[in-house]
Design an enzyme around this catalytic site. Sequence first.
Site, PDB file in Angstrom:
ATOM      1  N   LYS A 191       0.888  -0.949   0.087  1.00 16.36           N
ATOM      2  CA  LYS A 191       0.723  -0.118   0.276  1.00 16.36           C
ATOM      3  C   LYS A 191       1.112   1.146   0.238  1.00 16.36           C
ATOM      4  CE  LYS A 191      -2.116   2.844   2.309  1.00 16.36           C
ATOM      5  NZ  LYS A 191      -1.836   4.137   1.295  1.00 16.36           N
ATOM      6  N   GLU A 266       9.565   1.225  11.456  1.00 15.80           N
ATOM      7  CA  GLU A 266      10.521   2.645  11.070  1.00 15.80           C
ATOM      8  C   GLU A 266       9.744   3.846  11.118  1.00 15.80           C
ATOM      9  OE1 GLU A 266      12.782   1.671   7.361  1.00 15.80           O
ATOM     10  OE2 GLU A 266      13.621   0.351   7.770  1.00 15.80           O
ATOM     11  N   CYS A 300      13.800  10.690   6.879  1.00 15.33           N
ATOM     12  CA  CYS A 300      13.520  10.337   8.238  1.00 15.33           C
ATOM     13  C   CYS A 300      14.764  10.058   9.662  1.00 15.33           C
ATOM     14  CB  CYS A 300      13.166   8.907   8.588  1.00 15.33           C
ATOM     15  SG  CYS A 300      13.928   7.352   7.929  1.00 15.33           S
ATOM     16  N   GLU A 397       8.950  16.418  14.594  1.00 14.11           N
ATOM     17  CA  GLU A 397       9.138  15.898  13.248  1.00 14.11           C
ATOM     18  C   GLU A 397       8.906  17.062  12.640  1.00 14.11           C
ATOM     19  OE1 GLU A 397       8.671  12.831  11.514  1.00 14.11           O
ATOM     20  OE2 GLU A 397      10.010  12.055  11.324  1.00 14.11           O
TER      21      GLU A 397
HETATM   22  P1  NAD Z   1       2.340   8.587   7.135  1.00 14.95           P
HETATM   23  O1  NAD Z   1       2.326   7.867   9.038  1.00 14.95           O
HETATM   24  O2  NAD Z   1       1.093   9.347   7.798  1.00 14.95           O
HETATM   25  O3  NAD Z   1       1.408   7.539   5.926  1.00 14.95           O
HETATM   26  C1  NAD Z   1       2.122   6.549   5.793  1.00 14.95           C
HETATM   27  C2  NAD Z   1       1.849   5.728   5.027  1.00 14.95           C
HETATM   28  O4  NAD Z   1       0.222   4.912   6.578  1.00 14.95           O
HETATM   29  C3  NAD Z   1       0.667   6.280   4.268  1.00 14.95           C
HETATM   30  O5  NAD Z   1       0.945   5.070   2.878  1.00 14.95           O
HETATM   31  C4  NAD Z   1      -0.129   6.264   4.747  1.00 14.95           C
HETATM   32  O6  NAD Z   1      -1.545   6.317   3.797  1.00 14.95           O
HETATM   33  C5  NAD Z   1      -0.943   4.700   5.512  1.00 14.95           C
HETATM   34  N1  NAD Z   1      -1.861   4.652   6.725  1.00 14.95           N
HETATM   35  C6  NAD Z   1      -2.104   5.914   6.767  1.00 14.95           C
HETATM   36  N2  NAD Z   1      -2.954   5.779   7.708  1.00 14.95           N
HETATM   37  C7  NAD Z   1      -3.358   4.563   8.742  1.00 14.95           C
HETATM   38  C8  NAD Z   1      -3.885   3.295   9.280  1.00 14.95           C
HETATM   39  N3  NAD Z   1      -4.074   3.662  10.311  1.00 14.95           N
HETATM   40  N4  NAD Z   1      -3.505   2.029   9.193  1.00 14.95           N
HETATM   41  C9  NAD Z   1      -2.130   1.555   7.999  1.00 14.95           C
HETATM   42  N5  NAD Z   1      -1.818   2.613   6.975  1.00 14.95           N
HETATM   43  C10 NAD Z   1      -2.383   3.995   7.066  1.00 14.95           C
HETATM   44  O7  NAD Z   1       3.283   9.054   7.031  1.00 14.95           O
HETATM   45  P2  NAD Z   1       4.054  10.346   6.089  1.00 14.95           P
HETATM   46  O8  NAD Z   1       3.338  11.333   6.380  1.00 14.95           O
HETATM   47  O9  NAD Z   1       3.118   9.548   4.428  1.00 14.95           O
HETATM   48  O10 NAD Z   1       5.626   9.721   5.721  1.00 14.95           O
HETATM   49  C11 NAD Z   1       6.375  11.099   6.734  1.00 14.95           C
HETATM   50  C12 NAD Z   1       7.007  10.244   7.975  1.00 14.95           C
HETATM   51  O11 NAD Z   1       7.806   8.451   7.907  1.00 14.95           O
HETATM   52  C13 NAD Z   1       7.637  10.858   8.652  1.00 14.95           C
HETATM   53  O12 NAD Z   1       7.662  10.506  10.460  1.00 14.95           O
HETATM   54  C14 NAD Z   1       8.942  10.160   8.978  1.00 14.95           C
HETATM   55  O13 NAD Z   1       9.844  10.315   9.956  1.00 14.95           O
HETATM   56  C15 NAD Z   1       8.179   8.651   9.018  1.00 14.95           C
HETATM   57  N6  NAD Z   1       9.663   7.747   7.722  1.00 14.95           N
HETATM   58  C16 NAD Z   1      10.377   7.027   8.604  1.00 14.95           C
HETATM   59  C17 NAD Z   1      11.424   6.307   8.269  1.00 14.95           C
HETATM   60  C18 NAD Z   1      12.592   5.520   9.053  1.00 14.95           C
HETATM   61  O14 NAD Z   1      12.931   4.358   8.159  1.00 14.95           O
HETATM   62  N7  NAD Z   1      12.436   5.333  10.394  1.00 14.95           N
HETATM   63  C19 NAD Z   1      11.397   6.542   7.178  1.00 14.95           C
HETATM   64  C20 NAD Z   1      11.352   7.428   5.894  1.00 14.95           C
HETATM   65  C21 NAD Z   1       9.771   8.288   6.445  1.00 14.95           C
END
Ligand code: NAD
Length: 503
Positions: A191, A266, A300, A397
């Site tokens: 997804k 992550e 991240c 963040e």
């Molecule tokens: P997000 O959590 O809003 O969304 C990530 C994914 O989760 C998307 O595909 C979204 O549709 C899905 N999602 C949202 N709600 C959900 C639910 N209730 N159930 C299942 N799936 C759901 O994150 P974002 O804004 O897309 O990305 C940015 C974040 O990702 C930042 O916090 C960043 O630090 C983190 N990130 C972490 C790493 C790491 O390796 N630690 C790497 C890249 C990004």
Amino acid sequence: MTKLEDNIARAKGFMASAAENGVMNHIDGASIPATSGKTFEIISPVDLSVLAQVAAGDAADIDAAAVAAQAAFKIWSKTPGSERRRILIRVAEAIEARADEIALTECIDTGQALRFMSKAALRGAANFRFFADQAPSSEDGEVTRTPTQMNTTSRRPIGPVGVITPWNTPFMLSTWKIAPALAAGCTVVHKPAEFSPMSAKLLVEIAESAGLPKGVLNVVNGMGETAGKALTENPLIKAIAFVGESQTGSHIMRQGADTLKRVHFELGGKNPVIVFDDADLDQAVDAATFMIYSLNGERCTSSSRLLVQANIYDDFCARVAEVARNIKVGHPLDPETVVGPLIHPIHEEKVMSYFDIATSEGATIAAGGTKVGDTGCYITPTLFTNATNDMTIAQEEIFGPVLTAIPFNDEADALRIANDTQYGLAAYLWTNDLNRAIRMTDELEAGMMWVNSENTRHLPAPFGGVKASGIGRDGGDWSFDFYMETINVSFPRAPHKTPRLGS
Ligand code: NAD
């Protein structure tokens, strides 16, 4: 024609089919619309123009994809590791052959500068190569023996898994999850993030054209609260590998509780880069600015908190501000661009809200802090100085090219400030005192630390965070541990007599 014009023309060509036909789901080898027929629109952060209509998947599409992944699992999990390796190496080669297309598409979809996305596309291929090579030995275990017993331990792929990815560097991040899952013998329902779904479509097309059997990798687009949630609740899906915000990780844990999902997270970071006065300060300036302003700071592991020893704080911050002011902000396909537009107007608004928060809490905007132009999500690389660690800009963040600089007095002070956050993903340390580096890295609360360097990755090394930054590790054998079950079988080594109960 300038290089930028040429890149724009080529990107348009690559994206023409998606613009015309939409971005479909991909289930059991077929590109299909959502069962409901619903779509949602994606826009380019460059100029807010509509890029494509995307299938708005929901539980029905997730169910279909999970059934396909379950059926394919029966064959893929029994395919010899050497054969999985052969196919996945071909996927890596096919990614390399289309790296240009992947990079250009991703730049328009996400706003990230081409100079970084070209490397990210090739890193996707490297991820496939690295994990493919381990496929033949993925089931290997160990034998432990006593005089009377022999235990044989081995691993089996856990089953169909769900991979949920965020919008930053989506191609690279999804391959980092999907490649080891496939190498381990699992099948996948992916997804992608709703802001940037273009490269997930490319990946599944590339993989199948390289010989990946249908149903082994499936893609369902849609919102997190519908498609994502349904994936985490589906009983056929045995594990969820998730990259995204910490709060979403909590939701997924709750959603997956009824089906006892194994989870790998992550999550977010507020990573310190700590600069002592004995460090190579030229290098430290380069690394501190690289780690926050490259990839738009939408990464991240960005070094979003700059902790500088008080006696060099003013000079060091002045040098960082100078670099920030001279960074080229521009079209992501311009080869000169370092910072492109932020992913989406919603995110841009969030990032810009911290400019007011910073000044209202008493920090100084030493560089940036403004929007650039009238179209697209462009902002200036920003530095906040005179900050303290209890400020919102030091705790939340921001996920943009925005750096918060905080002074510290000594090692104890630096440690206290660095660890005073809910996050624990990465930390960067700049000092030429080896004993200090050992003392500091012993106490820093972060899953990954770099001494006198920016984030340089070695794929066999573990990747992941502590505290609210994650659960589990990727890389090396850690990825296989997540996607596989460890099974033990015990054999008697000598005639064995079970104690008889009763007389
Ligand atoms: P997000 O959590 O809003 O969304 C990530 C994914 O989760 C998307 O595909 C979204 O549709 C899905 N999602 C949202 N709600 C959900 C639910 N209730 N159930 C299942 N799936 C759901 O994150 P974002 O804004 O897309 O990305 C940015 C974040 O990702 C930042 O916090 C960043 O630090 C983190 N990130 C972490 C790493 C790491 O390796 N630690 C790497 C890249 C990004």
